[in-house]
Design a protein around this motif. Sequence first.
Motif, PDB file in Angstrom:
ATOM      1  N   LYS A 348       0.822  -1.215   0.000  1.00 34.40           N
ATOM      2  CA  LYS A 348       0.000   0.000   0.000  1.00 34.40           C
ATOM      3  C   LYS A 348       0.851   1.258   0.000  1.00 34.40           C
ATOM      4  O   LYS A 348       0.558   2.223  -0.721  1.00 34.40           O
ATOM      5  CB  LYS A 348      -0.931  -0.010   1.214  1.00 34.40           C
ATOM      6  N   GLN A 349       1.929   1.247   0.772  1.00 30.22           N
ATOM      7  CA  GLN A 349       2.789   2.415   0.858  1.00 30.22           C
ATOM      8  C   GLN A 349       3.675   2.549  -0.379  1.00 30.22           C
ATOM      9  O   GLN A 349       3.768   3.626  -0.984  1.00 30.22           O
ATOM     10  CB  GLN A 349       3.655   2.337   2.123  1.00 30.22           C
ATOM     11  N   ILE A 350       4.319   1.459  -0.764  1.00 37.89           N
ATOM     12  CA  ILE A 350       5.270   1.530  -1.881  1.00 37.89           C
ATOM     13  C   ILE A 350       4.562   1.800  -3.210  1.00 37.89           C
ATOM     14  O   ILE A 350       5.067   2.543  -4.055  1.00 37.89           O
ATOM     15  CB  ILE A 350       6.090   0.224  -1.959  1.00 37.89           C
ATOM     16  N   PHE A 351       3.385   1.211  -3.387  1.00 39.78           N
ATOM     17  CA  PHE A 351       2.633   1.407  -4.636  1.00 39.78           C
ATOM     18  C   PHE A 351       1.555   2.479  -4.479  1.00 39.78           C
ATOM     19  O   PHE A 351       0.485   2.380  -5.085  1.00 39.78           O
ATOM     20  CB  PHE A 351       1.993   0.083  -5.070  1.00 39.78           C
ATOM     21  N   LYS A 352       1.839   3.494  -3.703  1.00 36.73           N
ATOM     22  CA  LYS A 352       0.836   4.538  -3.443  1.00 36.73           C
ATOM     23  C   LYS A 352       0.441   5.296  -4.699  1.00 36.73           C
ATOM     24  O   LYS A 352      -0.636   5.882  -4.756  1.00 36.73           O
ATOM     25  CB  LYS A 352       1.360   5.510  -2.380  1.00 36.73           C
ATOM     26  N   ASN A 353       1.291   5.299  -5.717  1.00 33.56           N
ATOM     27  CA  ASN A 353       0.967   5.981  -6.971  1.00 33.56           C
ATOM     28  C   ASN A 353       0.424   5.024  -8.039  1.00 33.56           C
ATOM     29  O   ASN A 353       0.301   5.390  -9.202  1.00 33.56           O
ATOM     30  CB  ASN A 353       2.210   6.696  -7.518  1.00 33.56           C
ATOM     31  N   TYR A 354       0.093   3.790  -7.608  1.00 35.11           N
ATOM     32  CA  TYR A 354      -0.380   2.766  -8.538  1.00 35.11           C
ATOM     33  C   TYR A 354      -1.689   2.151  -8.039  1.00 35.11           C
ATOM     34  O   TYR A 354      -1.957   2.130  -6.836  1.00 35.11           O
ATOM     35  CB  TYR A 354       0.658   1.653  -8.699  1.00 35.11           C
ATOM     36  N   ASP A 355      -2.466   1.645  -8.967  1.00 30.68           N
ATOM     37  CA  ASP A 355      -3.655   0.859  -8.638  1.00 30.68           C
ATOM     38  C   ASP A 355      -3.311  -0.622  -8.775  1.00 30.68           C
ATOM     39  O   ASP A 355      -2.752  -1.041  -9.798  1.00 30.68           O
ATOM     40  CB  ASP A 355      -4.811   1.189  -9.592  1.00 30.68           C
ATOM     41  N   ARG A 356      -3.646  -1.374  -7.750  1.00 27.30           N
ATOM     42  CA  ARG A 356      -3.361  -2.814  -7.804  1.00 27.30           C
ATOM     43  C   ARG A 356      -4.197  -3.471  -8.901  1.00 27.30           C
ATOM     44  O   ARG A 356      -5.402  -3.233  -9.002  1.00 27.30           O
ATOM     45  CB  ARG A 356      -3.672  -3.461  -6.454  1.00 27.30           C
ATOM     46  N   PHE A 357      -3.553  -4.325  -9.688  1.00 28.35           N
ATOM     47  CA  PHE A 357      -4.240  -5.045 -10.758  1.00 28.35           C
ATOM     48  C   PHE A 357      -4.418  -6.514 -10.405  1.00 28.35           C
ATOM     49  O   PHE A 357      -5.495  -7.083 -10.581  1.00 28.35           O
ATOM     50  CB  PHE A 357      -3.446  -4.914 -12.062  1.00 28.35           C
ATOM     51  N   ASP A 358      -3.359  -7.126  -9.885  1.00 28.78           N
ATOM     52  CA  ASP A 358      -3.429  -8.538  -9.532  1.00 28.78           C
ATOM     53  C   ASP A 358      -2.267  -8.881  -8.613  1.00 28.78           C
ATOM     54  O   ASP A 358      -1.232  -8.215  -8.624  1.00 28.78           O
ATOM     55  CB  ASP A 358      -3.373  -9.413 -10.794  1.00 28.78           C
ATOM     56  N   ILE A 359      -2.455  -9.927  -7.816  1.00 25.48           N
ATOM     57  CA  ILE A 359      -1.412 -10.405  -6.918  1.00 25.48           C
ATOM     58  C   ILE A 359      -1.578 -11.906  -6.777  1.00 25.48           C
ATOM     59  O   ILE A 359      -2.695 -12.419  -6.816  1.00 25.48           O
ATOM     60  CB  ILE A 359      -1.491  -9.706  -5.538  1.00 25.48           C
ATOM     61  N   GLY A 360      -0.477 -12.619  -6.611  1.00 18.91           N
ATOM     62  CA  GLY A 360      -0.598 -14.057  -6.447  1.00 18.91           C
ATOM     63  C   GLY A 360       0.747 -14.734  -6.267  1.00 18.91           C
ATOM     64  O   GLY A 360       1.813 -14.120  -6.397  1.00 18.91           O
ATOM     65  N   ALA A 361       0.669 -16.022  -5.962  1.00 21.48           N
ATOM     66  CA  ALA A 361       1.872 -16.828  -5.811  1.00 21.48           C
ATOM     67  C   ALA A 361       2.420 -17.219  -7.171  1.00 21.48           C
ATOM     68  O   ALA A 361       1.678 -17.381  -8.131  1.00 21.48           O
ATOM     69  CB  ALA A 361       1.564 -18.086  -4.998  1.00 21.48           C
ATOM     70  N   ILE A 362       3.724 -17.349  -7.249  1.00 20.50           N
ATOM     71  CA  ILE A 362       4.386 -18.007  -8.376  1.00 20.50           C
ATOM     72  C   ILE A 362       5.055 -19.233  -7.797  1.00 20.50           C
ATOM     73  O   ILE A 362       6.118 -19.149  -7.185  1.00 20.50           O
ATOM     74  CB  ILE A 362       5.383 -17.088  -9.092  1.00 20.50           C
ATOM     75  N   GLY A 363       4.375 -20.360  -7.940  1.00 22.78           N
ATOM     76  CA  GLY A 363       4.816 -21.580  -7.297  1.00 22.78           C
ATOM     77  C   GLY A 363       5.814 -22.365  -8.132  1.00 22.78           C
ATOM     78  O   GLY A 363       6.277 -21.922  -9.184  1.00 22.78           O
ATOM     79  N   GLU A 364       6.113 -23.561  -7.656  1.00 22.10           N
ATOM     80  CA  GLU A 364       7.102 -24.389  -8.335  1.00 22.10           C
ATOM     81  C   GLU A 364       6.640 -24.761  -9.747  1.00 22.10           C
ATOM     82  O   GLU A 364       7.451 -24.814 -10.677  1.00 22.10           O
ATOM     83  CB  GLU A 364       7.376 -25.650  -7.512  1.00 22.10           C
ATOM     84  N   PHE A 365       5.345 -25.012  -9.903  1.00 23.85           N
ATOM     85  CA  PHE A 365       4.854 -25.331 -11.241  1.00 23.85           C
ATOM     86  C   PHE A 365       5.027 -24.144 -12.188  1.00 23.85           C
ATOM     87  O   PHE A 365       5.500 -24.289 -13.312  1.00 23.85           O
ATOM     88  CB  PHE A 365       3.374 -25.726 -11.204  1.00 23.85           C
ATOM     89  N   ASP A 366       4.650 -22.942 -11.745  1.00 29.54           N
ATOM     90  CA  ASP A 366       4.805 -21.749 -12.578  1.00 29.54           C
ATOM     91  C   ASP A 366       6.248 -21.575 -13.022  1.00 29.54           C
ATOM     92  O   ASP A 366       6.544 -21.310 -14.183  1.00 29.54           O
ATOM     93  CB  ASP A 366       4.373 -20.497 -11.805  1.00 29.54           C
TER      94      ASP A 366
END
Length: 504
Positions: A348-366
């Motif tokens: 929230k603080q670091i991306f204060k000038n950005y709108d969140r689009f997506d977030i997720g894990a990048i697992g071993e399969f990815d």
Amino acid sequence: MDISRKLNRSFGFQLTAIFLVLLVSCAWAQDGDSQQSAPAIPQQQPPVKTPEAEATVPAKTAPTAETKISPKQAADLFREVSQILQFASDDSGLPIKHQVKPKLAGRDEVVAYLEKSMAEDKDAKRLRRSELVLKKFGLLPRDFDLSKFLVALLREQIAGYYDPKKKTVNLLDWVDVAAQRPVLAHELTHALQDQSFNLDKWMRKGDVDLDTKKNPNARDVQNDETPEARQAVAEGQAMVVLVDNMLLPTGQSLMNSPEVAKALEDGMLAGTPDSIQFQSAPIYLREALTFPYRYGLEFESELLKQGGRQQAFAGALKNPPYTTRQIMEPKTYLSGERIAPLALPDFKQIFKNYDRFDIGAIGEFDVAVLIDQYAGTEASHRLYPHWRGGYYYASRPKGDPNAALGLLYVSRWSNADKAAEFAAIYAKYLPKRYLHVHDVASDAAKPVVDHEESKRLTDTHTWLTESGPVVIQIKGDTVLITESLDQATTEGLEQEVFRVALVK
């Protein structure tokens, strides 16, 4: 990032039989003793693997008349349901609590249902986010239409499905009767899972769309892989029963003929000559859509070998894995390995000038598929077991919905050497993802990412592209990558990510 996770959320178990036609009609890949007495299935050669960015559009062919099973054939098949259900129960150890109602569905009916599901606003948004993030990583061509592809693929490949809400096994009127029997064994295994464990509820446990969480924490991100791990268990168990049903006339089973699992896994990726949509799909989609079947079967085979039927079926349903690493490397599940989640920066603080689009894990399969596409199968198999955690955060500048997608990707490895090797692989693929890539630290005619001798990347490197800067920084076992973010945000991430990594 797994597309299989998004698809499972969108369709549930309507996808569970997507590749069973491939399985039933594909070749046994090897000539072991067990396969000499296995059902006769025509041999074929696997498709030539082409780079994702050059995925070809299949040539149009003249439509052929579709053969449908007759009402008598359907009635005869329905009468076999109880018998096959009993086989599935005996094979899995899961009890029959009530009979399962069969239903015959036409292709248009199934496709209409799938299209309706995809058109729902929530599911459409999930798929759209997945599509754009995959394109940002270069795992889908920029002009690829994921929704249209999935409907076409399902229309081509789906063979049957169990609906846990209606408690109905759905058979398809265009699939040959002989092929439907192993499909029934597979789908009726889902019915037994449902009767003992409430399959829909079991599948959704821990399945939280991170986009709905205002401040997701490290454990939330780590649990992002729970749905595909559980789906691999459910599909792997159903695959075991399918294989045992196919081997029944030979007196064999997966328990005493484990090499059959490897043959089927190879056949799933190869497909069949008429599986045009599947063979023309980008690498990531082929791998993601077969993951629960291929790796699920391998996972369950190992549990059968180590702990018998009880551990492989009821045991795995009571104590399911929660990461793709546990599925791909069953020994990590059996040993009870626990990997601490990666600490997260203050988004929230670091991306204060950005709108969140997506977030997720990048697992071993990815990571396995990403390396496979970026550097080949050998490099992938050598490196992915050294994965120890990863996540991404995608965003856009506030007020600019048409701006290039900004990306943060953090990965952790077993040691500094593996982290440096992965960073080099990622860097070398940049020219295939962007039209213009300039290494700002190199005055050479060729940027450092072009040098074949660059097997490891250390410290910090920056490239300029038409979509903004790409920065890769390596410290110890951690790799931080930012793309299309401004300098202040990147510097803030470097300080925060490595600070929290040091106090993990």
